[in-house]
Write a protein that holds these residues in place. Structure first.
Motif, mmCIF file in Angstrom:
data_model
loop_
_atom_site.group_PDB
_atom_site.id
_atom_site.type_symbol
_atom_site.label_atom_id
_atom_site.label_comp_id
_atom_site.label_asym_id
_atom_site.label_seq_id
_atom_site.Cartn_x
_atom_site.Cartn_y
_atom_site.Cartn_z
ATOM 1 N N TYR A 108 0.885 -1.051 -0.062
ATOM 2 C CA TYR A 108 -0.020 0.098 -0.005
ATOM 3 C C TYR A 108 0.961 1.203 -0.006
ATOM 4 C CZ TYR A 108 -3.510 -3.303 1.539
ATOM 5 O OH TYR A 108 -4.238 -4.613 1.590
ATOM 6 N N ALA A 109 0.476 2.352 -0.468
ATOM 7 C CA ALA A 109 0.827 3.605 -0.447
ATOM 8 C C ALA A 109 0.723 4.178 0.854
ATOM 9 C CB ALA A 109 0.356 4.595 -1.587
ATOM 10 N N VAL A 115 2.018 8.640 -9.691
ATOM 11 C CA VAL A 115 3.057 7.566 -10.064
ATOM 12 C C VAL A 115 4.078 8.362 -11.007
ATOM 13 C CG1 VAL A 115 3.200 5.410 -11.695
ATOM 14 C CG2 VAL A 115 1.061 5.917 -10.373
ATOM 15 N N HIS A 116 5.440 8.064 -10.248
ATOM 16 C CA HIS A 116 6.459 8.800 -11.272
ATOM 17 C C HIS A 116 7.037 8.166 -12.489
ATOM 18 C CE1 HIS A 116 10.743 9.009 -11.910
ATOM 19 N NE2 HIS A 116 10.680 10.279 -11.555
ATOM 20 N N SER A 117 7.018 6.474 -12.181
ATOM 21 C CA SER A 117 7.460 5.460 -13.121
ATOM 22 C C SER A 117 7.373 4.103 -12.750
ATOM 23 C CB SER A 117 8.733 5.857 -13.588
ATOM 24 O OG SER A 117 9.544 5.762 -12.460
ATOM 25 N N ILE A 132 7.534 3.236 -8.823
ATOM 26 C CA ILE A 132 8.232 4.539 -7.958
ATOM 27 C C ILE A 132 7.048 5.689 -8.048
ATOM 28 C CG2 ILE A 132 10.074 6.143 -8.004
ATOM 29 C CD1 ILE A 132 11.550 4.324 -9.563
ATOM 30 N N LEU A 133 6.797 6.014 -6.911
ATOM 31 C CA LEU A 133 5.774 7.267 -6.652
ATOM 32 C C LEU A 133 6.563 8.338 -6.180
ATOM 33 C CD1 LEU A 133 3.030 5.293 -4.331
ATOM 34 C CD2 LEU A 133 3.426 5.300 -6.826
ATOM 35 N N ALA A 158 -0.516 4.634 -14.975
ATOM 36 C CA ALA A 158 0.022 5.530 -15.804
ATOM 37 C C ALA A 158 0.709 6.591 -15.032
ATOM 38 C CB ALA A 158 -1.377 6.133 -16.466
ATOM 39 N N GLU A 159 1.932 6.959 -15.773
ATOM 40 C CA GLU A 159 2.741 8.124 -15.088
ATOM 41 C C GLU A 159 1.839 9.163 -15.002
ATOM 42 O OE1 GLU A 159 6.469 8.846 -17.149
ATOM 43 O OE2 GLU A 159 7.064 6.687 -16.957
ATOM 44 N N GLY A 160 2.015 9.840 -13.755
ATOM 45 C CA GLY A 160 1.241 11.298 -13.315
ATOM 46 C C GLY A 160 -0.196 10.588 -12.879
#
Length: 230
Positions: A108-109, A115-117, A132-133, A158-160
């Protein structure tokens, strides 16, 4: 950045557990250095034997998870050419905290972000599935890296895209998906991604430890698990 400064930057922020954790759960401090005579090269170079060793250790301790490794100088990375080329100084110093437990354990976050990548770093000894967040707290930007995940964890990322605090983002991968390691989560805090996407070193050379540890402060500030270990 020192742990105290990192902690101060997050003052007042509610953090959610990164893995399921109940009151009374036993957490076992793991030792993956050369001082652990119960873990030899024949074991840690064989993924199946290494996985059985971790599982037996947790069972014998009655522990839900094994945890530890930040700043630990480990011999186990000799198992992979990614860390030990026999030409340059080997990379052995661990920059994150590992949480060892069953495959498919939810992740979990700990706080809100984006989402960075993501990437499938599919090389023996690498992260395998990686998320990576990016987080921002009062103008302070940093990142959290989640390695050794299932491939399913990479889907629909999805990134972002916005990630809520406490949202399930991943699960522990099986060895065939996680870089051929016993199931676990590599959790790392990173201040500056230095232009990297989907990957960031989780292990560094001992001679360069100060600069790498400064950019990857102790992530237990976010986990709040180390004080609970046996």
């Amino acid at each position: 950045m020192r742990k105290e400064e990192f902690q101060q930057r997050l003052q007042g922020i509610e953090l959610f557990p990164v893995v399921p954790l109940e009151p009374g759960d036993t957490l076992l401090q793991m030792n993956l250095t050369a001082s652990n005579k119960g873990l030899d090269a024949a074991t840690y170079t064989n993924t199946e034997l290494f996985s059985n060793w971790v599982e037996a250790l947790l069972q014998s301790a009655g522990a839900r998870y094994g945890i530890g490794g930040y700043g630990e100088h480990r011999t186990i990375y000799a198992r992979s050419e990614k860390f030990d080329t026999h030409v340059e100084e080997p990379r052995r110093l661990h920059l994150g905290i590992d949480v060892w437990g069953p495959a498919e354990t939810p992740v979990y976050a700990p706080l809100a972000g984006t989402v960075h990548s993501v990437a499938d770093n599919d090389f023996f000894g690498d992260y395998g599935g990686t998320v990576i967040l990016r987080h921002e707290v009062g103008g302070f930007v940093f990142h959290t890296l989640y390695g050794h995940l299932s491939r399913a964890s990479l889907e629909d990322k999805a990134e972002g895209a916005t990630v809520a605090a406490g949202e399930r983002i991943a699960s522990f991968g099986i060895p065939e998906e996680n870089g051929h390691w016993p199931p676990h989560l590599h959790f790392q805090a990173i201040i500056d991604m230095q232009g990297r996407r989907g990957d960031y070193p989780g292990v560094c050379c001992f001679s360069e430890k100060e600069q790498w540890l400064a950019n990857s402060p102790d992530p237990d500030v976010l986990l709040d698990m180390m004080e609970r270990v046996r």
